[in-house]
Design a protein around this motif. Structure first.
Motif, PDB file in Angstrom:
ATOM      1  N   SER A 234       0.843  -1.198   0.000  1.00  0.00           N
ATOM      2  CA  SER A 234       0.000   0.000   0.000  1.00  0.00           C
ATOM      3  C   SER A 234       0.876   1.245   0.000  1.00  0.00           C
ATOM      4  O   SER A 234       2.078   1.169   0.227  1.00  0.00           O
ATOM      5  N   ASN A 235       0.246   2.390  -0.233  1.00  0.00           N
ATOM      6  CA  ASN A 235       1.056   3.609  -0.251  1.00  0.00           C
ATOM      7  C   ASN A 235       1.428   4.069   1.154  1.00  0.00           C
ATOM      8  O   ASN A 235       2.068   5.075   1.342  1.00  0.00           O
ATOM      9  N   MET A 236       0.999   3.285   2.175  1.00  0.00           N
ATOM     10  CA  MET A 236       1.410   3.593   3.542  1.00  0.00           C
ATOM     11  C   MET A 236       2.806   3.042   3.807  1.00  0.00           C
ATOM     12  O   MET A 236       3.432   3.379   4.780  1.00  0.00           O
ATOM     13  N   GLU A 237       3.224   2.111   2.952  1.00  0.00           N
ATOM     14  CA  GLU A 237       4.483   1.424   3.203  1.00  0.00           C
ATOM     15  C   GLU A 237       5.575   1.888   2.242  1.00  0.00           C
ATOM     16  O   GLU A 237       5.312   2.166   1.082  1.00  0.00           O
ATOM     17  N   ILE A 238       6.789   1.917   2.771  1.00  0.00           N
ATOM     18  CA  ILE A 238       7.973   2.106   1.923  1.00  0.00           C
ATOM     19  C   ILE A 238       8.428   0.708   1.516  1.00  0.00           C
ATOM     20  O   ILE A 238       8.428  -0.206   2.343  1.00  0.00           O
ATOM     21  N   ASN A 239       8.799   0.521   0.263  1.00  0.00           N
ATOM     22  CA  ASN A 239       9.372  -0.755  -0.169  1.00  0.00           C
ATOM     23  C   ASN A 239      10.714  -0.497  -0.834  1.00  0.00           C
ATOM     24  O   ASN A 239      10.831   0.406  -1.645  1.00  0.00           O
ATOM     25  N   HIS A 240      11.686  -1.304  -0.456  1.00  0.00           N
ATOM     26  CA  HIS A 240      12.999  -1.214  -1.109  1.00  0.00           C
ATOM     27  C   HIS A 240      13.331  -2.574  -1.706  1.00  0.00           C
ATOM     28  O   HIS A 240      13.512  -3.529  -0.972  1.00  0.00           O
ATOM     29  N   ASP A 241      13.405  -2.643  -3.019  1.00  0.00           N
ATOM     30  CA  ASP A 241      13.837  -3.925  -3.594  1.00  0.00           C
ATOM     31  C   ASP A 241      15.362  -4.001  -3.645  1.00  0.00           C
ATOM     32  O   ASP A 241      15.934  -5.063  -3.815  1.00  0.00           O
ATOM     33  N   ARG A 242      16.014  -2.846  -3.475  1.00  0.00           N
ATOM     34  CA  ARG A 242      17.474  -2.840  -3.421  1.00  0.00           C
ATOM     35  C   ARG A 242      17.930  -2.213  -2.108  1.00  0.00           C
ATOM     36  O   ARG A 242      17.142  -1.621  -1.392  1.00  0.00           O
ATOM     37  N   THR A 243      19.216  -2.314  -1.862  1.00  0.00           N
ATOM     38  CA  THR A 243      19.785  -1.734  -0.638  1.00  0.00           C
ATOM     39  C   THR A 243      19.756  -0.206  -0.700  1.00  0.00           C
ATOM     40  O   THR A 243      19.967   0.382  -1.753  1.00  0.00           O
ATOM     41  N   LEU A 244      19.498   0.398   0.446  1.00  0.00           N
ATOM     42  CA  LEU A 244      19.624   1.850   0.595  1.00  0.00           C
ATOM     43  C   LEU A 244      20.669   2.103   1.678  1.00  0.00           C
ATOM     44  O   LEU A 244      20.548   1.602   2.795  1.00  0.00           O
ATOM     45  N   LEU A 245      21.706   2.863   1.336  1.00  0.00           N
ATOM     46  CA  LEU A 245      22.753   3.207   2.300  1.00  0.00           C
ATOM     47  C   LEU A 245      22.786   4.714   2.500  1.00  0.00           C
ATOM     48  O   LEU A 245      22.955   5.470   1.541  1.00  0.00           O
ATOM     49  N   ILE A 246      22.580   5.122   3.752  1.00  0.00           N
ATOM     50  CA  ILE A 246      22.663   6.538   4.122  1.00  0.00           C
ATOM     51  C   ILE A 246      23.960   6.713   4.905  1.00  0.00           C
ATOM     52  O   ILE A 246      24.126   6.138   5.975  1.00  0.00           O
ATOM     53  N   LEU A 247      24.880   7.473   4.346  1.00  0.00           N
ATOM     54  CA  LEU A 247      26.174   7.681   4.995  1.00  0.00           C
ATOM     55  C   LEU A 247      26.278   9.129   5.465  1.00  0.00           C
ATOM     56  O   LEU A 247      26.364  10.049   4.649  1.00  0.00           O
ATOM     57  N   LEU A 248      26.235   9.300   6.777  1.00  0.00           N
ATOM     58  CA  LEU A 248      26.296  10.645   7.357  1.00  0.00           C
ATOM     59  C   LEU A 248      27.708  10.900   7.873  1.00  0.00           C
ATOM     60  O   LEU A 248      28.154  10.254   8.828  1.00  0.00           O
TER      61      LEU A 248
END
Length: 318
Positions: free
Chosen positions: A1-15
């Motif tokens: 649903s549009n309530m959910e985030i879906n990631h079929d690939r990796t997401l890397l957040i580098l701070l």
């Protein structure tokens, strides 16, 4: 649903702690510069830091939720238990990896509030952080947020750096450059692995600073030094760089207009194929050229609105 985030690939957040735009120079951060030069990336030169009372924690919140911090105090301490929208797929294994204690900035609670299933803490250097990121990618974790600390003021790790800066460089500037050089050295293995580890090669990666660091009078001092040494380093601009790497970016894109920290969230939604998520953030997707009339935004009213949204626990009912 549009309530959910879906990631079929990796997401890397580098701070990267206190990373300012002008510091992305080959002599200061050779590995990051090499990565930018050899990969198709979107490079946002100047992203204005929008932190208020929680510095690093505010930066983290803006990127993860697309919200702006409350006007009074640190959001992470005052509102840890409200429901936040998030870039994290809450059905996946996801990790926040710290180079410091989880007690700092209430990370234990906030990491969960943003949807991360695991929190990894430790008093270690950025080379260990890079190793941890690689381990968690290999274990199939889908969203990984990694936060460095080596370049934290008062830049006490500077003396461990191999970088030699001119003797007449302002002391604080030299220490900052040396600290970032150390961070860059530590992250080198991670930049290399992006080419050899399939999950990272196919990942969406964002590299940015959690906030800018120097006050105006310091900038003037640094600027004078740069002029004397014919260095074209825009030290007078208090902004963080944002570098996006993604399968959806196939050619270099350099954006010189001033953007904002709040633009990272909607840009990541776009890059990860979550354009229909119920919350698109207060910012804009900077890769959509139609959105680049960014200057006309009334930032003050957005802060006020975000403050109300958080205090009312608005997303609890969404």
């Amino acid at each position: 649903s549009n309530m959910e985030i879906n990631h079929d690939r990796t997401l890397l957040i580098l701070l990267i702690e206190s990373l300012e735009s002008w510091a992305i120079q080959p002599e200061i951060m050779p590995n990051l510069c090499r990565f930018i030069d050899t990969h198709p990336v979107a490079h946002i030169k100047y992203s204005e830091s929008q932190i208020v009372g929680g510095s690093s924690a505010d930066g983290q919140m803006i990127i993860n939720t697309g919200l702006l911090p409350i006007r009074d105090g640190a959001t992470c301490f005052r509102f840890p238990y409200v429901t936040y929208p998030s870039i994290v797929d809450r059905n996946d294994s996801s990790a926040t990896i710290l180079t410091h204690s989880a007690h700092c900035w209430n990370q234990t609670i906030m990491s969960q509030a943003y949807g991360y299933t695991k929190l990894v803490e430790g008093d270690w250097y950025d080379d260990v952080l890079a190793d941890r990121v690689i381990q968690y990618v290999q274990r199939g974790y889908k969203t990984i947020q990694a936060i460095t600390v080596t370049s934290h003021i008062p830049f006490e790790h500077a003396n461990q750096s191999s970088l030699i800066m001119p003797d007449d460089m302002p002391i604080l500037m030299a220490k900052y450059c040396k600290s970032l050089h150390l961070t860059d050295e530590g992250l080198a293995s991670l930049f290399t692995m992006i080419d050899s580890l399939p999950a990272l090669k196919e990942a969406t990666v964002v590299i940015t600073g959690d906030h800018s660091i120097f006050l105006q009078e310091r900038r003037e001092e640094f600027s004078e030094w740069c002029e004397r040494h014919s260095k074209d380093w825009p030290v007078e601009v208090a902004a963080c760089p944002v570098i996006y790497y993604s399968p959806n970016i196939t050619e270099d894109k350099n954006i010189d207009e001033l953007c904002y920290q709040m633009d990272i969230f909607p840009t990541l939604l776009y890059l990860t194929g979550n354009k229909n998520y119920h919350w698109q953030g207060f910012g804009v997707n900077v890769l959509d050229t139609n959105n680049m009339a960014i200057q006309r935004r009334d930032i003050k009213s957005l802060y006020e609105l975000s403050d109300k949204v958080i205090q009312a626990n608005y997303f609890n009912n969404q």
